[in-house]
Design a protein around this motif. Structure first.
Motif, PDB file in Angstrom:
ATOM      1  N   ARG A 153       0.860  -1.178   0.000  1.00  0.00           N
ATOM      2  CA  ARG A 153       0.000   0.000   0.000  1.00  0.00           C
ATOM      3  C   ARG A 153       0.897   1.230   0.000  1.00  0.00           C
ATOM      4  NH1 ARG A 153      -2.988  -3.333  -1.034  1.00  0.00           N
ATOM      5  NH2 ARG A 153      -5.034  -3.866  -0.213  1.00  0.00           N
ATOM      6  N   PRO A 154       0.394   2.402  -0.393  1.00  0.00           N
ATOM      7  CA  PRO A 154       1.218   3.600  -0.265  1.00  0.00           C
ATOM      8  C   PRO A 154       1.816   3.677   1.126  1.00  0.00           C
ATOM      9  CG  PRO A 154      -0.791   4.123  -1.431  1.00  0.00           C
ATOM     10  CD  PRO A 154      -0.920   2.682  -0.968  1.00  0.00           C
ATOM     11  N   THR A 155       3.092   4.025   1.162  1.00  0.00           N
ATOM     12  CA  THR A 155       3.837   3.997   2.408  1.00  0.00           C
ATOM     13  C   THR A 155       3.133   4.754   3.519  1.00  0.00           C
ATOM     14  OG1 THR A 155       5.859   3.945   1.097  1.00  0.00           O
ATOM     15  CG2 THR A 155       6.096   4.471   3.418  1.00  0.00           C
ATOM     16  N   ALA A 156       3.010   4.096   4.680  1.00  0.00           N
ATOM     17  CA  ALA A 156       2.420   4.766   5.835  1.00  0.00           C
ATOM     18  C   ALA A 156       3.306   5.933   6.237  1.00  0.00           C
ATOM     19  CB  ALA A 156       2.279   3.776   6.980  1.00  0.00           C
ATOM     20  N   GLY A 157       2.691   6.968   6.758  1.00  0.00           N
ATOM     21  CA  GLY A 157       3.442   8.160   7.104  1.00  0.00           C
ATOM     22  C   GLY A 157       4.510   7.891   8.151  1.00  0.00           C
ATOM     23  N   LYS A 158       5.680   8.491   7.927  1.00  0.00           N
ATOM     24  CA  LYS A 158       6.759   8.418   8.901  1.00  0.00           C
ATOM     25  C   LYS A 158       6.955   9.814   9.460  1.00  0.00           C
ATOM     26  CE  LYS A 158       9.258   4.730   6.454  1.00  0.00           C
ATOM     27  NZ  LYS A 158       8.535   4.678   5.175  1.00  0.00           N
ATOM     28  N   GLY A 159       6.915   9.936  10.765  1.00  0.00           N
ATOM     29  CA  GLY A 159       7.001  11.248  11.384  1.00  0.00           C
ATOM     30  C   GLY A 159       8.309  11.959  11.095  1.00  0.00           C
ATOM     31  N   VAL A 160       8.254  13.264  10.994  1.00  0.00           N
ATOM     32  CA  VAL A 160       9.448  14.089  10.861  1.00  0.00           C
ATOM     33  C   VAL A 160       9.488  15.039  12.052  1.00  0.00           C
ATOM     34  CG1 VAL A 160       9.462  13.944   8.351  1.00  0.00           C
ATOM     35  CG2 VAL A 160       8.232  15.816   9.446  1.00  0.00           C
ATOM     36  N   SER A 161      10.618  15.675  12.256  1.00  0.00           N
ATOM     37  CA  SER A 161      10.758  16.581  13.396  1.00  0.00           C
ATOM     38  C   SER A 161       9.892  17.818  13.207  1.00  0.00           C
ATOM     39  CB  SER A 161      12.216  17.003  13.555  1.00  0.00           C
ATOM     40  OG  SER A 161      12.607  17.824  12.471  1.00  0.00           O
ATOM     41  N   LYS A 162       9.616  18.495  14.298  1.00  0.00           N
ATOM     42  CA  LYS A 162       8.838  19.725  14.245  1.00  0.00           C
ATOM     43  C   LYS A 162       9.557  20.791  13.426  1.00  0.00           C
ATOM     44  CE  LYS A 162       5.229  18.563  16.684  1.00  0.00           C
ATOM     45  NZ  LYS A 162       3.874  18.534  16.062  1.00  0.00           N
TER      46      LYS A 162
END
Length: 500
Positions: free
Chosen positions: A42-51
């Motif tokens: 599936r489209p890649t699940a979101g990976k968090g980035v820094s603020k």
């Protein structure tokens, strides 16, 4: 829709925060050398980035340095005619093939057939549910071929996922009869060692040969044992496709040891994928040539005998190439463009930190004659527009635009969009047109964008992982002569002689 008269070179240094750099390093480390480099089921699940990275992305959008979220921008010589969203098949959109007035769109859940007789209004002819990533797709005559490179419970279209450690698991090639485009029929399946990540047609009058590219063997996988240093060759009789079978497994990287003789990868060559097979092969039947993009190696080989291909030359780039992904010949067969899929297609690599020479195309001249031909590196090409650190972006699938005397191609760059560029001068490639959307997210690294972008009978067709099927019209004096070239069939990895 915004029309831009010039390519934008973004000067803002995106993603300099330490946390973002740490995320990128992790993605690149865990990328192509591990399992399948292209996106998952599936489209890649979101990976968090820094603020701080999130704030930089939003500031760059506000300053006009990158497009807004989902905003479409393009050069003034490209027109976006239409987008057809995904419908019954929600998985990742993958590759494309063409025949007559039809386009065939691969999807990790199956495939979709479009009637493109009116490029401004494509119509869906059929949607076939048959899960099995990547569903790399090609067509020849009344036959359609799908690659399965995910371990399944069996070869049926109702199969489920099953660990590759199970002997009963299945991966390989599926064959469909498409004589009735509204009702494709599944007619054959051929299991291949390590599955089929991609495949390449070598068509002949009575049969079709398939070069099956696969990789990443493991001693715990009964059907994917090391060394895996070659490709499976399948022969499919046109009049009896149910008799399709593997006829050979030519070794392309002979050598001693459990991994054969390909690039050893780390620690010998840090950051470079170990060669345990090929990712993609492009053939030029009129010249009896093929180019293989094989993880840590690029190869040139002869296909005079299609069942027994012979390697002519082999090159490595252990400085700037992480994963040799795909290949494109120019029409004269004196150049090859190889792509590097740095980060496996799931990382943000089109930024200032990565620079212009990594995650790029490598342009090689072919010099000499016959079996003494050599691949000689000339330059790199990468899109000149920096992308956000929430956008996966790297060189991906493209095709030639047939203009006599010129070397021009169109290429997908995931969320970097679609780029049209010229490499007539191998040492000085340049972009001449582009199309892209803004980031899918400003808060997470989400996988999406153009998987493939190909020129066919006057138009550019692109399969966007998340957004669906796009049709673009290119109007430029440098490419307009290509509109006169008409093909009855196009599988991009089987390059035609456009001017025969």
């Amino acid at each position: 829709m915004i029309l831009l008269k010039e390519s934008r070179t973004r000067r803002r240094r995106l993603g300099v925060a330490a946390a973002a750099a740490g995320l990128l390093a992790a993605l690149l480390t865990a990328g192509p050398a591990v399992a399948t480099p292209d996106p998952g089921d599936r489209p890649t699940a979101g990976k968090g980035v820094s603020k701080s990275t999130e704030a930089e992305v939003k500031a760059a959008i506000a300053d006009g340095e990158i497009p807004g979220q989902d905003e479409i921008v393009h050069s003034d010589n490209i027109e976006h005619l239409v987008n057809i969203p995904k419908d019954a098949l929600p998985g990742t959109n993958s590759d494309l093939a063409f025949q007559g007035r039809y386009a065939f769109s691969g999807n990790y859940d199956g495939f979709r057939i479009f009637d493109i007789s009116n490029p401004k209004a494509p119509k869906t002819v059929a949607q076939v549910l048959c899960p099995g990533s990547q569903n790399d797709i090609s067509v020849s005559g009344n036959l359609l071929f799908l690659s399965t490179d995910s371990s399944r419970s069996d070869s049926s279209c109702s199969s489920t996922t099953q660990p590759a450690t199970e002997k009963s698991s299945w991966e390989g090639m599926k064959v469909f009869d498409i004589s009735d485009k509204t009702n494709p029929k599944y007619v054959a399946a051929v299991e291949t060692a390590c599955g089929s990540h991609t495949h390449t047609l070598v068509p002949e009058r009575r049969s079709v040969y398939l070069y099956v590219s696969s990789y990443s063997p493991n001693a715990t996988y009964p059907d994917c044992q090391p060394p895996h240093d070659g490709i499976s060759v399948i022969k499919v009789p046109r009049n009896a496709p149910e008799k399709a079978a593997v006829v050979d497994f030519p070794v392309l990287f002979p050598g001693e040891g459990p991994d054969g003789g390909g690039n050893p990868g780390a620690p010998t060559n840090p950051g470079v994928s170990k060669t345990t097979g090929c990712h993609d092969i492009t053939v030029l039947p009129e010249k009896d040539l093929a180019a293989g993009a094989c993880m840590g190696d690029g190869i040139l080989f002869s296909i005079k005998d299609p069942e027994n291909p012979k390697v002519i030359d082999r090159v490595q780039d252990n400085v700037n190439f992480a994963f040799w992904h795909s290949a494109t010949f120019n029409q004269k067969a004196n150049k090859v463009v190889f792509t590097d899929e740095l980060g496996g297609g799931g990382a943000a690599t089109c930024n200032a930190e990565i620079g212009p020479n990594r995650g790029a195309d490598g342009i090689y001249d072919i010099v000499g004659k016959g079996d003494k031909r050599k691949l000689v590196f000339k330059s790199y090409y990468k899109i000149p527009r920096h992308q956000a650190d929430t956008e996966n972006c790297v060189a991906h699938n493209g095709s030639l635009i047939p203009v006599k005397g010129k070397d021009i191609m169109v290429q997908a760059w995931y969320q970097g969009g679609v780029s049209v560029w010229e490499f007539t001068d191998s040492a000085r490639p340049r972009e001449i047109a582009y199309f892209e959307r803004g980031p899918l997210s400003t808060e997470q690294l989400v996988g999406g964008g153009a998987w493939s972008a190909y020129y066919y009978n006057g138009y550019i067709y692109s399969n966007d992982i998340a957004k669906g099927f796009d049709v673009l019209k290119l109007s430029d004096r440098r490419t307009d002569p290509a509109k006169k070239v008409r093909l009855g069939e196009l599988n991009v990895q089987t390059q035609p002689d456009y001017f025969d």
